[in-house]
Motif scaffolding. Structure first.
Motif, mmCIF file in Angstrom:
data_model
loop_
_atom_site.group_PDB
_atom_site.id
_atom_site.type_symbol
_atom_site.label_atom_id
_atom_site.label_comp_id
_atom_site.label_asym_id
_atom_site.label_seq_id
_atom_site.Cartn_x
_atom_site.Cartn_y
_atom_site.Cartn_z
ATOM 1 N N LYS A 23 7.753 -0.235 -8.472
ATOM 2 C CA LYS A 23 7.983 0.256 -7.112
ATOM 3 C C LYS A 23 6.662 0.403 -6.363
ATOM 4 N N GLU A 24 5.644 0.892 -7.053
ATOM 5 C CA GLU A 24 4.339 1.071 -6.427
ATOM 6 C C GLU A 24 3.738 -0.285 -6.044
ATOM 7 N N ILE A 25 3.816 -1.244 -6.958
ATOM 8 C CA ILE A 25 3.302 -2.587 -6.676
ATOM 9 C C ILE A 25 4.101 -3.230 -5.545
ATOM 10 N N SER A 26 5.396 -3.080 -5.591
ATOM 11 C CA SER A 26 6.244 -3.641 -4.535
ATOM 12 C C SER A 26 5.917 -3.025 -3.184
ATOM 13 N N SER A 27 5.737 -1.723 -3.180
ATOM 14 C CA SER A 27 5.394 -1.031 -1.941
ATOM 15 C C SER A 27 4.046 -1.500 -1.409
ATOM 16 N N THR A 28 3.073 -1.654 -2.287
ATOM 17 C CA THR A 28 1.738 -2.117 -1.903
ATOM 18 C C THR A 28 1.813 -3.551 -1.363
ATOM 19 N N ASN A 29 2.530 -4.409 -2.079
ATOM 20 C CA ASN A 29 2.679 -5.799 -1.637
ATOM 21 C C ASN A 29 3.411 -5.873 -0.296
ATOM 22 N N TYR A 30 4.449 -5.068 -0.157
ATOM 23 C CA TYR A 30 5.200 -5.043 1.098
ATOM 24 C C TYR A 30 4.274 -4.640 2.245
ATOM 25 N N GLN A 31 3.431 -3.637 2.014
ATOM 26 C CA GLN A 31 2.500 -3.170 3.050
ATOM 27 C C GLN A 31 1.498 -4.269 3.394
ATOM 28 N N ARG A 32 0.989 -4.985 2.374
ATOM 29 C CA ARG A 32 0.054 -6.095 2.609
ATOM 30 C C ARG A 32 0.720 -7.185 3.450
ATOM 31 N N VAL A 33 1.914 -7.541 3.066
ATOM 32 C CA VAL A 33 2.647 -8.577 3.805
ATOM 33 C C VAL A 33 2.893 -8.110 5.236
ATOM 34 N N GLN A 34 3.286 -6.862 5.378
ATOM 35 C CA GLN A 34 3.549 -6.319 6.710
ATOM 36 C C GLN A 34 2.266 -6.320 7.552
ATOM 37 N N ASP A 35 1.137 -5.959 6.979
ATOM 38 C CA ASP A 35 -0.146 -5.976 7.696
ATOM 39 C C ASP A 35 -0.519 -7.396 8.113
ATOM 40 N N LYS A 36 -0.334 -8.362 7.190
ATOM 41 C CA LYS A 36 -0.650 -9.759 7.517
ATOM 42 C C LYS A 36 0.249 -10.278 8.637
ATOM 43 N N VAL A 37 1.517 -9.961 8.567
ATOM 44 C CA VAL A 37 2.454 -10.392 9.617
ATOM 45 C C VAL A 37 2.057 -9.772 10.956
ATOM 46 N N ALA A 38 1.678 -8.516 10.932
ATOM 47 C CA ALA A 38 1.255 -7.846 12.170
ATOM 48 C C ALA A 38 0.012 -8.512 12.745
ATOM 49 N N LYS A 39 -0.967 -8.837 11.886
ATOM 50 C CA LYS A 39 -2.185 -9.498 12.357
ATOM 51 C C LYS A 39 -1.876 -10.885 12.912
ATOM 52 N N ILE A 40 -1.042 -11.630 12.206
ATOM 53 C CA ILE A 40 -0.677 -12.972 12.668
ATOM 54 C C ILE A 40 0.088 -12.884 13.983
ATOM 55 N N SER A 41 1.010 -11.951 14.068
ATOM 56 C CA SER A 41 1.785 -11.788 15.307
ATOM 57 C C SER A 41 0.886 -11.398 16.464
ATOM 58 N N TYR A 42 -0.063 -10.514 16.207
ATOM 59 C CA TYR A 42 -1.016 -10.094 17.238
ATOM 60 C C TYR A 42 -1.835 -11.288 17.717
ATOM 61 N N ALA A 43 -2.355 -12.070 16.758
ATOM 62 C CA ALA A 43 -3.147 -13.248 17.110
ATOM 63 C C ALA A 43 -2.304 -14.260 17.885
ATOM 64 N N ASP A 44 -1.061 -14.455 17.454
ATOM 65 C CA ASP A 44 -0.160 -15.373 18.165
ATOM 66 C C ASP A 44 0.114 -14.878 19.584
ATOM 67 N N GLY A 45 0.288 -13.582 19.714
ATOM 68 C CA GLY A 45 0.529 -13.003 21.039
ATOM 69 C C GLY A 45 -0.660 -13.204 21.965
ATOM 70 N N ILE A 46 -1.854 -13.012 21.443
ATOM 71 C CA ILE A 46 -3.064 -13.231 22.247
ATOM 72 C C ILE A 46 -3.175 -14.699 22.636
ATOM 73 N N ALA A 47 -2.944 -15.586 21.681
ATOM 74 C CA ALA A 47 -3.035 -17.030 21.958
ATOM 75 C C ALA A 47 -1.997 -17.444 22.996
ATOM 76 N N ASP A 48 -0.776 -16.937 22.852
ATOM 77 C CA ASP A 48 0.272 -17.269 23.832
ATOM 78 C C ASP A 48 -0.086 -16.737 25.216
ATOM 79 N N GLY A 49 -0.637 -15.528 25.255
ATOM 80 C CA GLY A 49 -1.032 -14.941 26.538
ATOM 81 C C GLY A 49 -2.139 -15.742 27.199
ATOM 82 N N ARG A 50 -3.137 -16.129 26.418
ATOM 83 C CA ARG A 50 -4.228 -16.950 26.955
ATOM 84 C C ARG A 50 -3.697 -18.266 27.478
ATOM 85 N N GLU A 51 -2.852 -18.884 26.675
ATOM 86 C CA GLU A 51 -2.297 -20.184 27.056
ATOM 87 C C GLU A 51 -1.532 -20.075 28.369
ATOM 88 N N LYS A 52 -0.756 -19.032 28.525
ATOM 89 C CA LYS A 52 0.024 -18.839 29.755
ATOM 90 C C LYS A 52 -0.908 -18.632 30.949
#
Length: 154
Positions: free
Chosen positions: A14-43
């Motif tokens: 459970k601890e490993i799963s929770s840690t991995n889930y948090q890592r994945v969630q952080d990476k998705v947030a960073k990627i989404s943020y970067a995508d949002g910035i790129a889309d905004g710039r492009e627009k």
């Protein structure tokens, strides 16, 4: 001991799963943020390009069509008195070529917001065309579209 070992494994899992889930969630947030910035710039870049292209095209087109018209009339050897007088007037104006930087107001307003620059460019072209319309009315009337010459009937 097996129940205790199983419980430890389960809590570790459970601890490993929770840690991995948090890592994945952080990476998705960073990627989404970067995508949002790129889309905004492009627009923003696309909208700015579209506006600049429209202003530049109108400026160049309006100036070039007069120059091309008079050059064609000169080469054709037309004897139309009204056009010959207006051609002389046009030549006396000594307007810079359509692509000359003097016609593009972004150079005068560098650092200003794009909407301000665009408004200045539109105003410049409109004022120039109005001035030309007063100085060479016969020629400029040839280039008015039917939309420009419609009269509203009430």
């Amino acid at each position: 001991m097996s129940a205790s070992a199983s419980s430890d494994e389960e809590s570790d899992f459970k601890e490993i799963s929770s840690t991995n889930y948090q890592r994945v969630q952080d990476k998705v947030a960073k990627i989404s943020y970067a995508d949002g910035i790129a889309d905004g710039r492009e627009k923003v870049f696309q909208d700015s390009f579209d506006e600049g292209f429209e202003n530049g095209f109108k400026t160049g087109f309006e100036l070039a069509k007069l120059s091309a018209f008079y050059e064609t009339m000169k080469n054709a050897g037309t004897e139309n008195v009204a056009f010959n007088i207006e051609q002389e007037t046009y030549e006396q104006l000594k307007l810079a070529d359509a692509t000359d930087k003097t016609h593009f107001k972004y150079l005068d307003h560098q650092g200003a917001p794009l909407n301000i620059i665009s408004d200045k460019q539109r105003t410049y072209v409109d004022n120039l065309l109005e001035s030309l319309g007063q100085k060479i009315p016969t020629t400029t009337n040839l280039f008015k579209s039917s939309k420009d010459s419609r009269v509203n009937v009430v």
